[in-house]
Design a protein around this motif. Structure first.
Motif, PDB file in Angstrom:
ATOM      1  N   VAL A 298       0.805  -1.228   0.000  1.00  0.00           N
ATOM      2  CA  VAL A 298       0.000   0.000   0.000  1.00  0.00           C
ATOM      3  C   VAL A 298       0.837   1.278   0.000  1.00  0.00           C
ATOM      4  O   VAL A 298       0.401   2.310  -0.518  1.00  0.00           O
ATOM      5  CB  VAL A 298      -0.964   0.041   1.215  1.00  0.00           C
ATOM      6  N   SER A 299       2.029   1.257   0.583  1.00  0.00           N
ATOM      7  CA  SER A 299       2.813   2.482   0.730  1.00  0.00           C
ATOM      8  C   SER A 299       3.566   2.816  -0.551  1.00  0.00           C
ATOM      9  O   SER A 299       3.879   1.944  -1.359  1.00  0.00           O
ATOM     10  CB  SER A 299       3.791   2.342   1.896  1.00  0.00           C
ATOM     11  N   ARG A 300       3.862   4.112  -0.714  1.00  0.00           N
ATOM     12  CA  ARG A 300       4.509   4.602  -1.922  1.00  0.00           C
ATOM     13  C   ARG A 300       5.695   5.481  -1.540  1.00  0.00           C
ATOM     14  O   ARG A 300       5.985   5.685  -0.355  1.00  0.00           O
ATOM     15  CB  ARG A 300       3.518   5.412  -2.773  1.00  0.00           C
ATOM     16  N   ALA A 301       6.363   6.017  -2.534  1.00  0.00           N
ATOM     17  CA  ALA A 301       7.429   6.982  -2.275  1.00  0.00           C
ATOM     18  C   ALA A 301       6.828   8.278  -1.769  1.00  0.00           C
ATOM     19  O   ALA A 301       5.759   8.706  -2.226  1.00  0.00           O
ATOM     20  CB  ALA A 301       8.243   7.237  -3.540  1.00  0.00           C
ATOM     21  N   GLU A 302       7.499   8.900  -0.813  1.00  0.00           N
ATOM     22  CA  GLU A 302       7.053  10.192  -0.292  1.00  0.00           C
ATOM     23  C   GLU A 302       7.055  11.228  -1.410  1.00  0.00           C
ATOM     24  O   GLU A 302       7.878  11.176  -2.331  1.00  0.00           O
ATOM     25  CB  GLU A 302       8.004  10.621   0.829  1.00  0.00           C
ATOM     26  N   LYS A 303       6.110  12.143  -1.356  1.00  0.00           N
ATOM     27  CA  LYS A 303       6.059  13.200  -2.364  1.00  0.00           C
ATOM     28  C   LYS A 303       7.414  13.911  -2.415  1.00  0.00           C
ATOM     29  O   LYS A 303       7.990  14.278  -1.393  1.00  0.00           O
ATOM     30  CB  LYS A 303       4.966  14.206  -2.031  1.00  0.00           C
ATOM     31  N   GLY A 304       7.933  14.093  -3.605  1.00  0.00           N
ATOM     32  CA  GLY A 304       9.240  14.718  -3.774  1.00  0.00           C
ATOM     33  C   GLY A 304      10.393  13.741  -3.753  1.00  0.00           C
ATOM     34  O   GLY A 304      11.542  14.132  -3.974  1.00  0.00           O
ATOM     35  N   CYS A 305      10.112  12.464  -3.498  1.00  0.00           N
ATOM     36  CA  CYS A 305      11.147  11.420  -3.532  1.00  0.00           C
ATOM     37  C   CYS A 305      10.976  10.642  -4.832  1.00  0.00           C
ATOM     38  O   CYS A 305      10.045   9.836  -4.955  1.00  0.00           O
ATOM     39  CB  CYS A 305      11.017  10.493  -2.333  1.00  0.00           C
ATOM     40  N   PRO A 306      11.841  10.854  -5.806  1.00  0.00           N
ATOM     41  CA  PRO A 306      11.618  10.235  -7.112  1.00  0.00           C
ATOM     42  C   PRO A 306      12.020   8.762  -7.194  1.00  0.00           C
ATOM     43  O   PRO A 306      11.680   8.074  -8.151  1.00  0.00           O
ATOM     44  CB  PRO A 306      12.511  11.077  -8.043  1.00  0.00           C
ATOM     45  N   ARG A 307      12.734   8.276  -6.159  1.00  0.00           N
ATOM     46  CA  ARG A 307      13.277   6.916  -6.256  1.00  0.00           C
ATOM     47  C   ARG A 307      13.372   6.267  -4.872  1.00  0.00           C
ATOM     48  O   ARG A 307      13.848   6.882  -3.923  1.00  0.00           O
ATOM     49  CB  ARG A 307      14.660   6.953  -6.894  1.00  0.00           C
ATOM     50  N   LEU A 308      12.898   5.055  -4.782  1.00  0.00           N
ATOM     51  CA  LEU A 308      13.055   4.241  -3.593  1.00  0.00           C
ATOM     52  C   LEU A 308      13.996   3.079  -3.890  1.00  0.00           C
ATOM     53  O   LEU A 308      13.910   2.467  -4.963  1.00  0.00           O
ATOM     54  CB  LEU A 308      11.718   3.671  -3.137  1.00  0.00           C
ATOM     55  N   ARG A 309      14.869   2.784  -2.950  1.00  0.00           N
ATOM     56  CA  ARG A 309      15.756   1.628  -3.073  1.00  0.00           C
ATOM     57  C   ARG A 309      15.391   0.661  -1.942  1.00  0.00           C
ATOM     58  O   ARG A 309      15.468   1.027  -0.773  1.00  0.00           O
ATOM     59  CB  ARG A 309      17.210   2.059  -2.996  1.00  0.00           C
ATOM     60  N   LEU A 310      14.995  -0.526  -2.316  1.00  0.00           N
ATOM     61  CA  LEU A 310      14.468  -1.498  -1.346  1.00  0.00           C
ATOM     62  C   LEU A 310      15.302  -2.760  -1.320  1.00  0.00           C
ATOM     63  O   LEU A 310      15.881  -3.170  -2.324  1.00  0.00           O
ATOM     64  CB  LEU A 310      13.019  -1.850  -1.680  1.00  0.00           C
ATOM     65  N   ASP A 311      15.325  -3.407  -0.157  1.00  0.00           N
ATOM     66  CA  ASP A 311      16.068  -4.656   0.014  1.00  0.00           C
ATOM     67  C   ASP A 311      15.167  -5.820  -0.400  1.00  0.00           C
ATOM     68  O   ASP A 311      14.560  -6.500   0.409  1.00  0.00           O
ATOM     69  CB  ASP A 311      16.497  -4.794   1.473  1.00  0.00           C
ATOM     70  N   LEU A 312      15.087  -6.000  -1.704  1.00  0.00           N
ATOM     71  CA  LEU A 312      14.217  -7.054  -2.257  1.00  0.00           C
ATOM     72  C   LEU A 312      14.827  -7.569  -3.545  1.00  0.00           C
ATOM     73  O   LEU A 312      15.383  -6.783  -4.308  1.00  0.00           O
ATOM     74  CB  LEU A 312      12.815  -6.490  -2.511  1.00  0.00           C
TER      75      LEU A 312
END
Length: 312
Positions: A298-312
């Motif tokens: 359900v969760s997304r990147a915070e507004k203004g954060c263009p990129r998420l890096r996840l341990d997956l």
């Protein structure tokens, strides 16, 4: 694991309990009060139910299930299709509602929210802690496990709404109580009311578990963002209206998941870099600010954060 319905009991109007034992006769894994399990039914329906038996019982688990007329079919399947001798697939216990050590506990339960509280009461008793329970429901006939609770005498207050009105949360929680943890489980209006009465309590004094997602207020419209699955070396775009979990699956990854609504915690994933806009119903405010993990269903990147890096 495959488990056999050893016993089915009517616990209240619209509530049944199932006692489950391993089909192969094996010893069950240990669990702690507040834990829940995934139950997989015909057609691949998966639902989460709190364990409400004795954690030290290595032979059987018990769950309580409320028939939800407006539900998605899981509770109706349990009520209409599962009987003694039937076999269901049950996952390992997970606990997002763990009972932490305290000198005193206040338990608040609404309806089927009594299920995770039952083993907590037993644990508090064994630890020699002080505790009280306020248990509400629509009517006495709709409230499950009241017979078991009579053994605890006046530490338990059973308050059917048609007899006593709304729960008197002001009297119970209006004054902060040092050294006390409050555990609440039940419908969203009850949890909101408990949180409201506890605004002056120390941070972390309230612990809640929700059976349905809480209402999330977002900061403006969603936008697409980039996600890098660092362990897998995959980078992809998460479009508006599509979850990180779905994008992961579309790219051949197989993250664990169960509810897809931010209530079970199965898909919790470590954030390596970036900030998430948390839309789950599990993380505390402090955990959200830490930005250590997110529920990718359900969760997304915070507004203004263009990129998420996840341990997956």
């Amino acid at each position: 694991m495959d488990m056999i319905v050893e016993e089915r009991r009517d616990e209240a109007d619209g509530v049944v309990s199932l006692s489950l034992v391993p089909a192969d006769g094996s010893v069950l894994p240990a669990w702690t009060p507040g834990a829940h399990v995934d139950v997989t039914m015909a057609g691949g329906i998966v639902r989460q139910y709190s364990l409400c038996s004795e954690p030290g019982d290595e032979r059987r688990w018990r769950i309580g299930v409320l028939r939800e007329q407006a539900g998605r079919g899981g509770s109706e399947y349990v009520h209409d299709k599962l009987h003694g001798g039937d076999v269901v697939e049950v996952g390992l216990p997970r606990n997002n509602f763990a009972l932490d050590e305290a000198a005193r506990y206040v338990f608040v339960a609404g309806g089927i929210g009594i299920t995770p509280i039952l083993p907590m009461i037993d644990a508090a008793e064994r630890a020699g802690a002080e505790w009280t329970l306020l248990y509400g429901g629509r009517s006495r006939s709709s409230m499950a496990f009241t017979g078991e609770l009579t053994a605890h005498g006046d530490r338990v207050t059973v308050a059917p709404q048609d007899e006593t009105g709304l729960l008197d949360l002001d009297a119970l929680l209006g004054t902060p109580q040092p050294g006390t943890l409050v555990y609440a489980c039940g419908p969203e209006p009850l949890l909101d009311a408990v949180a409201d009465r506890m605004s002056a309590w120390p941070s972390g004094a309230l612990r809640v578990e929700r059976f349905t997602p809480k209402t999330i207020e977002t900061d403006g419209p969603d936008a697409a963002f980039e996600v890098e699955f660092a362990t897998s070396g995959v980078t992809a775009v998460v479009p508006v209206g599509v979850s990180v979990l779905t994008v992961a699956e579309e790219n051949g990854l197989l993250p664990d998941w169960s509810c897809r609504e931010g209530t079970c915690g199965t898909c919790e994933t470590t954030i390596v870099d970036g900030r998430a806009e948390h839309r789950d119903s599990l993380l505390t405010d402090d955990e959200r600010e830490e930005q250590a993990t997110m529920m990718i269903c359900v969760s997304r990147a915070e507004k203004g954060c263009p990129r998420l890096r996840l341990d997956l």
